[in-house]
Design a protein around this motif. Structure first.
Motif, PDB file in Angstrom:
ATOM      1  N   TRP A 159       0.850  -1.183   0.000  1.00 54.77           N
ATOM      2  CA  TRP A 159       0.000   0.000   0.000  1.00 54.77           C
ATOM      3  C   TRP A 159       0.884   1.231   0.000  1.00 54.77           C
ATOM      4  CZ3 TRP A 159      -1.955   2.841   4.726  1.00 54.77           C
ATOM      5  CH2 TRP A 159      -2.830   3.879   4.357  1.00 54.77           C
ATOM      6  N   GLU A 198      -1.458  -1.085  -4.120  1.00 54.04           N
ATOM      7  CA  GLU A 198      -2.683  -0.305  -3.990  1.00 54.04           C
ATOM      8  C   GLU A 198      -2.323   1.094  -3.517  1.00 54.04           C
ATOM      9  OE1 GLU A 198      -6.683  -0.382  -1.203  1.00 54.04           O
ATOM     10  OE2 GLU A 198      -5.677  -2.269  -1.649  1.00 54.04           O
ATOM     11  N   THR A 240      -4.313   5.141  -2.760  1.00 58.11           N
ATOM     12  CA  THR A 240      -5.465   6.027  -2.764  1.00 58.11           C
ATOM     13  C   THR A 240      -4.946   7.412  -3.093  1.00 58.11           C
ATOM     14  OG1 THR A 240      -6.503   4.711  -1.026  1.00 58.11           O
ATOM     15  CG2 THR A 240      -7.370   6.926  -1.375  1.00 58.11           C
ATOM     16  N   ARG A 270      -8.293   2.015 -11.873  1.00 61.44           N
ATOM     17  CA  ARG A 270      -9.211   2.640 -10.909  1.00 61.44           C
ATOM     18  C   ARG A 270     -10.258   1.578 -10.578  1.00 61.44           C
ATOM     19  NH1 ARG A 270      -9.246   8.894 -12.372  1.00 61.44           N
ATOM     20  NH2 ARG A 270      -7.256   8.932 -13.467  1.00 61.44           N
ATOM     21  N   HIS A 328     -13.279   5.135  -2.307  1.00 61.36           N
ATOM     22  CA  HIS A 328     -12.663   5.169  -0.982  1.00 61.36           C
ATOM     23  C   HIS A 328     -13.564   5.934  -0.021  1.00 61.36           C
ATOM     24  CE1 HIS A 328      -9.169   5.248   1.750  1.00 61.36           C
ATOM     25  NE2 HIS A 328      -9.553   6.470   2.043  1.00 61.36           N
ATOM     26  N   TRP A 373     -13.991   7.335   4.150  1.00 63.96           N
ATOM     27  CA  TRP A 373     -13.177   7.716   5.309  1.00 63.96           C
ATOM     28  C   TRP A 373     -14.103   8.231   6.392  1.00 63.96           C
ATOM     29  CZ3 TRP A 373      -8.288   7.520   7.021  1.00 63.96           C
ATOM     30  CH2 TRP A 373      -7.881   8.399   8.021  1.00 63.96           C
TER      31      TRP A 373
END
Length: 148
Positions: free
Chosen positions: A73, A109, A111, A132, A136, A138
């Motif tokens: 990540w 991965e 973001t 894509r 995401h 949050w």
């Protein structure tokens, strides 16, 4: 500026790391950057040219029930405004890919924010073959309750 060298970040990089994170929108004091650099569970790399830090890459490996192998990540990547468009971001992402291969990861991965100013980064990820694949979400838990 000369070609960038990418190396692991060290404690003495706290000040430039704090400045680079501020460019990404995550302002913090150098003392806090130093604490975060010392935390286990991630690896931070600095792109350097002419003795100056011009970029940063932070990665972690994630294990998931849905994946057979770890996933790398990318939790932060930033290049100074002056150096954007000079291949530094590409070099950092290639360093991430090299790290993922070394760690036998299944994939990488990342973001990336959808706010203004991120378009060039998105074009870079597209050009490097990133897909894509998700939306995401949050939710900050600043009060510890987990409830809004």
């Amino acid at each position: 500026m000369s070609a960038a060298t990418i190396r692991p970040a060290v404690e003495s990089d706290a000040e430039p790391v704090a400045l680079l994170l501020a460019e990404l929108g995550y302002a913090l004091p150098a003392a806090e950057a130093e604490k975060r650099l010392a935390r286990a569970g991630h690896q931070v790399f600095v792109a350097e040219a002419g003795g100056q830090a011009i970029g940063l890459l932070a990665v972690s490996t994630l294990l998931s029930l849905t994946r057979a192998k770890p996933v790398l990540w990318v939790n932060a990547i930033v290049v100074t405004t002056e150096e954007q468009g000079n291949g530094v971001g590409r070099a950092l992402m290639i360093a991430a890919e090299d790290r993922a291969v070394t760690l036998a990861c299944e994939a990488i991965e990342l973001t990336s924010g959808i706010h203004e100013g991120r378009e060039a980064a998105h074009h870079l990820y597209d050009a490097l073959g990133y897909l894509r694949t998700a939306q995401h979400f949050w939710k900050p838990l600043s009060d510890g309750s987990g409830r809004s």
